[in-house]
Structure formats: C-alpha cells, structure tokens
Scaffold this motif. Structure first.
Motif, PDB file in Angstrom:
ATOM      1  N   MET A   1       0.838  -1.196   0.000  1.00  0.00           N
ATOM      2  CA  MET A   1       0.000   0.000   0.000  1.00  0.00           C
ATOM      3  C   MET A   1       0.876   1.251   0.000  1.00  0.00           C
ATOM      4  O   MET A   1       0.619   2.212  -0.724  1.00  0.00           O
ATOM      5  N   GLN A   2       1.940   1.227   0.812  1.00  0.00           N
ATOM      6  CA  GLN A   2       2.832   2.390   0.865  1.00  0.00           C
ATOM      7  C   GLN A   2       3.584   2.572  -0.449  1.00  0.00           C
ATOM      8  O   GLN A   2       3.794   3.709  -0.884  1.00  0.00           O
ATOM      9  N   ARG A   3       3.998   1.466  -1.070  1.00  0.00           N
ATOM     10  CA  ARG A   3       4.765   1.593  -2.316  1.00  0.00           C
ATOM     11  C   ARG A   3       3.937   2.297  -3.384  1.00  0.00           C
ATOM     12  O   ARG A   3       4.440   3.188  -4.088  1.00  0.00           O
ATOM     13  N   ILE A   4       2.672   1.911  -3.522  1.00  0.00           N
ATOM     14  CA  ILE A   4       1.803   2.558  -4.509  1.00  0.00           C
ATOM     15  C   ILE A   4       1.586   4.030  -4.129  1.00  0.00           C
ATOM     16  O   ILE A   4       1.651   4.929  -4.976  1.00  0.00           O
ATOM     17  N   ALA A   5       1.336   4.266  -2.836  1.00  0.00           N
ATOM     18  CA  ALA A   5       1.097   5.634  -2.374  1.00  0.00           C
ATOM     19  C   ALA A   5       2.333   6.511  -2.581  1.00  0.00           C
ATOM     20  O   ALA A   5       2.227   7.669  -2.993  1.00  0.00           O
TER      21      ALA A   5
ATOM     22  N   CYS B   1       9.728   5.308   9.992  1.00  0.00           N
ATOM     23  CA  CYS B   1       9.843   6.053   8.731  1.00  0.00           C
ATOM     24  C   CYS B   1       8.479   6.223   8.071  1.00  0.00           C
ATOM     25  O   CYS B   1       8.152   7.299   7.561  1.00  0.00           O
ATOM     26  N   ALA B   2       7.677   5.169   8.074  1.00  0.00           N
ATOM     27  CA  ALA B   2       6.354   5.242   7.455  1.00  0.00           C
ATOM     28  C   ALA B   2       5.460   6.240   8.187  1.00  0.00           C
ATOM     29  O   ALA B   2       4.751   7.041   7.563  1.00  0.00           O
ATOM     30  N   LEU B   3       5.502   6.215   9.507  1.00  0.00           N
ATOM     31  CA  LEU B   3       4.682   7.143  10.295  1.00  0.00           C
ATOM     32  C   LEU B   3       5.111   8.591  10.068  1.00  0.00           C
ATOM     33  O   LEU B   3       4.270   9.496   9.974  1.00  0.00           O
ATOM     34  N   ALA B   4       6.411   8.835   9.958  1.00  0.00           N
ATOM     35  CA  ALA B   4       6.907  10.195   9.725  1.00  0.00           C
ATOM     36  C   ALA B   4       6.428  10.744   8.385  1.00  0.00           C
ATOM     37  O   ALA B   4       5.970  11.897   8.289  1.00  0.00           O
TER      38      ALA B   4
ATOM     39  N   TRP C   1      -2.767   8.756   4.737  1.00  0.00           N
ATOM     40  CA  TRP C   1      -3.246   7.743   5.678  1.00  0.00           C
ATOM     41  C   TRP C   1      -2.733   6.343   5.342  1.00  0.00           C
ATOM     42  O   TRP C   1      -2.672   5.469   6.213  1.00  0.00           O
ATOM     43  N   LEU C   2      -2.337   6.132   4.102  1.00  0.00           N
ATOM     44  CA  LEU C   2      -1.765   4.836   3.747  1.00  0.00           C
ATOM     45  C   LEU C   2      -0.380   4.662   4.374  1.00  0.00           C
ATOM     46  O   LEU C   2      -0.002   3.557   4.764  1.00  0.00           O
ATOM     47  N   PHE C   3       0.383   5.750   4.479  1.00  0.00           N
ATOM     48  CA  PHE C   3       1.680   5.667   5.166  1.00  0.00           C
ATOM     49  C   PHE C   3       1.489   5.370   6.652  1.00  0.00           C
ATOM     50  O   PHE C   3       2.235   4.570   7.234  1.00  0.00           O
ATOM     51  N   ILE C   4       0.485   6.004   7.262  1.00  0.00           N
ATOM     52  CA  ILE C   4       0.196   5.735   8.673  1.00  0.00           C
ATOM     53  C   ILE C   4      -0.200   4.273   8.860  1.00  0.00           C
ATOM     54  O   ILE C   4       0.259   3.593   9.792  1.00  0.00           O
ATOM     55  N   ALA C   5      -1.049   3.770   7.960  1.00  0.00           N
ATOM     56  CA  ALA C   5      -1.495   2.378   8.053  1.00  0.00           C
ATOM     57  C   ALA C   5      -0.315   1.419   7.946  1.00  0.00           C
ATOM     58  O   ALA C   5      -0.226   0.437   8.691  1.00  0.00           O
ATOM     59  N   ASN C   6       0.621   1.717   7.041  1.00  0.00           N
ATOM     60  CA  ASN C   6       1.783   0.842   6.898  1.00  0.00           C
ATOM     61  C   ASN C   6       2.640   0.853   8.161  1.00  0.00           C
ATOM     62  O   ASN C   6       3.157  -0.189   8.577  1.00  0.00           O
TER      63      ASN C   6
END
Length: 423
Positions: A26-30, A87-90, A169-174
């Motif tokens: 999900m993060q890669r696509i985002a 890193c994803a949350l940041a 929100w996709l980065f937060i989810a990851n």
C-alpha cells in the motif's frame, strides 16, 4: 504445498509478515503516486526515489550479512522493523499535515533503504533457522506466496484509497501494520528454532565470505543471472505508473490494477514453487527456463495495444518472474554452509537489489526519452539474452543435465570443468 505451516514458529512469523507486506505494498503505490503528484508526473523523479531507496544496499548489504552470522537474527529483525515503522509514520504525518515536499520523500527513501539493506539478508537467512534445512525451499516459496498475496490486495486497495482519502493515511497504516512482524517475532518459541553456528567477532569475515563464493562457480553463475534480470528486467515496475497515466490515460486506481495483475501472476508462481518444493533441491533448468521465459513474456507485454490486454499479459510475466526468484533464492541457500549463509545471502541481496540505483534512474530516463514502453522491451531482451549465456556456460561446465532423446543421448554433450565431454 504448505508443509512449512506445520511449524508453529513459521506460522507465527508468516502471519505477521503477511500483514506487514500488505502495508508495504500500500505504501509503495502511495509513495509512487505522491512523487508523481509532487513532480507533475515526472518519471525521472520516480526513478530517483527508487534509486535512493535501494542505494544503501550497495554499502550495507554485505555488512548486514556479517551481522546475520554474528548476532541473534530475531532480535536484529525486531529492531529493524521498528525503524521501518517509524519512517512510514513520519512520512504519513508530513503528508497529512500538508507539509510534505519532494526532498522529504527522498530523505525517507534513504532511511528506509538503510533499514531495508540490513533487514533483507537477515530475514532471508533467518528462514532456515525457523523451519530447518529440509523445509527451506518450501518456506522460501511460502514467503513469496504471502508477499504476493499482499501484492494482489495492497495495490488495488491503495489505488482506491488514494482516490478517496489521499496518500497520507496509507503511510500511517503501513507504520502500524509493520509492527505485526514485531509481534510475530516476539511470540516465537526460541527453543524450537534451528540456529546456525554464531561466528565470533574477528577481522576479515566479510572478505572470508567473498572468497568462499569465489571458489563456487555454481553460485557465481546464479548471481550473475540474478543481477542482470533484477537490474534490467525487473526495474520496468518503476514505469508502470507512467504507462498507466501517459499511455492509457488512467488514474491511481488504474496503476493499482496493473500492479495487482502482475501480483496475481507472481502469487501463482509462488504457489507453483511451493508445490515443486516437495521434489527437493530446485533444478538449474527451471531457473534458466524461468529467466528466459520472463524476458520473452516481458517483451510481449510491451507490445500489447490496450490497457486490458496489457494487464492480462502481466499475469504470465508474474508467474515466470516468481518462479525465477524463488528458485534462485533457495538454490543459493541450500548450496552454502550454514555458518556462511548470512554473508552469502548478504551478497545475494546486494546483487539482487544493488543494481536498482543503476537500473531505476536508467529506466526513468528511457521512459522520458524513448517512451514509457521502452524499458519493457530493453529489460526483456537483456533478461532473455543473459539466461541463454548463463545456460551455455553451465552446460559447458556440466552444471545442467540436458533432456535425453529417444536415442539415449543428449543433443549437446555436458562438459567437466576442464571443458572435456562427460559421458
């Protein structure tokens, strides 16, 4: 097909890994879509982001292999996963608050790359400690199955969610989902693991691993094949977003569906690899055939005239690609001594991922100068040609047993290391 799941520790690990992989895709696509939005759909910027994420592999992968042979792999993986989640949350916070800029994405790509460079060889060599040597091939294939199951679901979900709520929100989810791996690692029973002998700290251990590989021409040929296929053949993934938007006029959801079509193929390839694992050590012919088929099928994808035909053609490409990847990985793992596995897998991941800092910007440049389809043609041709060259080398060295004809002889004689025919 699912024999490794009988091992409790592997079930725990695989469950956490599946959740984490879903978030990763999900993060890669985002992230790809965020870069395109920030740069007005510049494919070169997309290639730079991919290069920065994989560049630390060149510097750290070999040392990570040394750490894997020295330290407790489970504890090391826990620390790395916490870093990846941070890193994803940041990035998510920066995106949601509207503060994100391209340089933020680039900096966090480097940070993720550092953790990733350490995590991958440690995780790859840890598989044998979870299930034992007899189940390595099956466990590698099932790891790939989980990865690609997430790859089927993640991009499609990400494409829809980007349209609905944006990328932040996709980065937060990851970031939250990455912690599932930490939970799985903590729930393992340490007494049921099969730890490799830990090597004491001393000078020259990295060089010792390189010398070990230098004396193994069978491993060297596999590594050469992996390098060319991954650097030139697999990096066309970077331009899928450009193909979706520029060639077929699709939005983020269209890009996500292309990634999902490819993932359906790789999932099928991983399941087939798990089924073949019951036959023992993977065959070199399967490795070479998968690499050649991947190259030819990739060229075929580039010729597809419509979006639907392009997406459908990605499915067999995924099957061939995953057959190649799982066969190469398990071939190397089973060919090395346990005390060398971490360092050899560090070199393997350096070869597998280290070409991305070269390949990703090159692919972005080709897409910008020669058109979005050009990296697909070039990558497929390089993969197919390399498979042929490596096959000839292995046949001459006696490393490939050719099919026997009805007259009882192979069409081409195998040769020993001196180049003499072998009966």
């Amino acid at each position: 097909m699912f024999s490794s799941l009988r091992v409790r520790n592997y079930r725990t690990y695989a469950a956490g890994n599946l959740v984490s992989n879903l978030g990763t895709w999900m993060q890669r696509i985002a992230q790809d879509w965020l870069v395109l939005v920030l740069t007005d759909h510049n494919p070169v910027a997309l290639g730079i982001a991919a290069a920065l994420q994989f560049a630390p592999t060149i510097l750290l992968s070999l040392w990570a292999g040394v750490l894997a042979d020295r330290l407790d792999k489970r504890k090391l993986l826990i620390a790395v996963q916490i870093g990846l989640a941070s890193c994803a949350l940041a990035l998510g916070v920066l995106d949601i608050t509207g503060q994100v800029e391209l340089w933020h994405v680039y900096v966090l790509c480097v940070a993720v790359g550092v953790f990733f460079a350490v995590e991958v060889p440690v995780r790859q060599s840890f598989v044998a400690e979870i299930v034992g040597r007899s189940q390595v091939t099956n466990a590698v294939a099932l790891n790939a199955t989980g990865f690609n199951l997430a790859r089927v679901i993640g991009p499609a979900v990400a494409g829809i969610m980007i349209v609905l709520i944006g990328t932040g929100w996709l980065f937060i989810a990851n970031g939250v989902m990455t912690l599932a791996v930490v939970v799985g690692l903590l729930l393992m029973r340490a007494g049921e693991l099969h730890p490799s002998p830990k090597i004491p700290r001393r000078k020259g251990q990295l060089v010792e691993g390189l010398r070990y590989v230098r004396k193994r021409p069978d491993i060297i040929v596999v590594l050469v094949l992996v390098f060319f296929v991954s650097t030139f053949g697999m990096t066309f993934f970077v331009t899928l977003a450009v193909v979706a938007s520029k060639v077929f006029g699709r939005d983020a959801d269209g890009y996500g569906l292309l990634s999902t079509a490819l993932a359906i193929g790789t999932l099928g390839g991983a399941l087939l690899a798990a089924r073949r694992s019951r036959n023992g050590r993977p065959r070199t012919r399967v490795l070479l055939g998968a690499a050649f088929s991947f190259g030819v099928l990739e060229i075929t994808v580039g010729l597809m005239p419509t979006y639907t035909a392009f997406a459908i053609a990605l499915v067999p490409v995924g099957v061939a690609l995953m057959t190649f990847m799982t066969t190469a990985n398990s071939t190397v793992q089973l060919a090395v001594a346990p005390e060398m596995r971490g360092r050899v897998m560090g070199l393997y991941m350096l070869v597998f991922l280290g070409g991305n800092p070269i390949g990703a910007p090159m692919v972005g440049w080709m897409a910008a100068e020669w058109g979005p389809r050009s990296p697909i043609y070039v990558g497929g041709a390089v993969a197919a040609l390399t498979a042929v060259v490596c096959g000839v080398v292995l046949i001459r060295r006696g490393g490939v047993k050719l099919p026997v004809t009805k007259w009882g002889r192979s069409h081409i004689l195998r040769r020993d290391r001196r180049g003499l025919p072998v009966k």
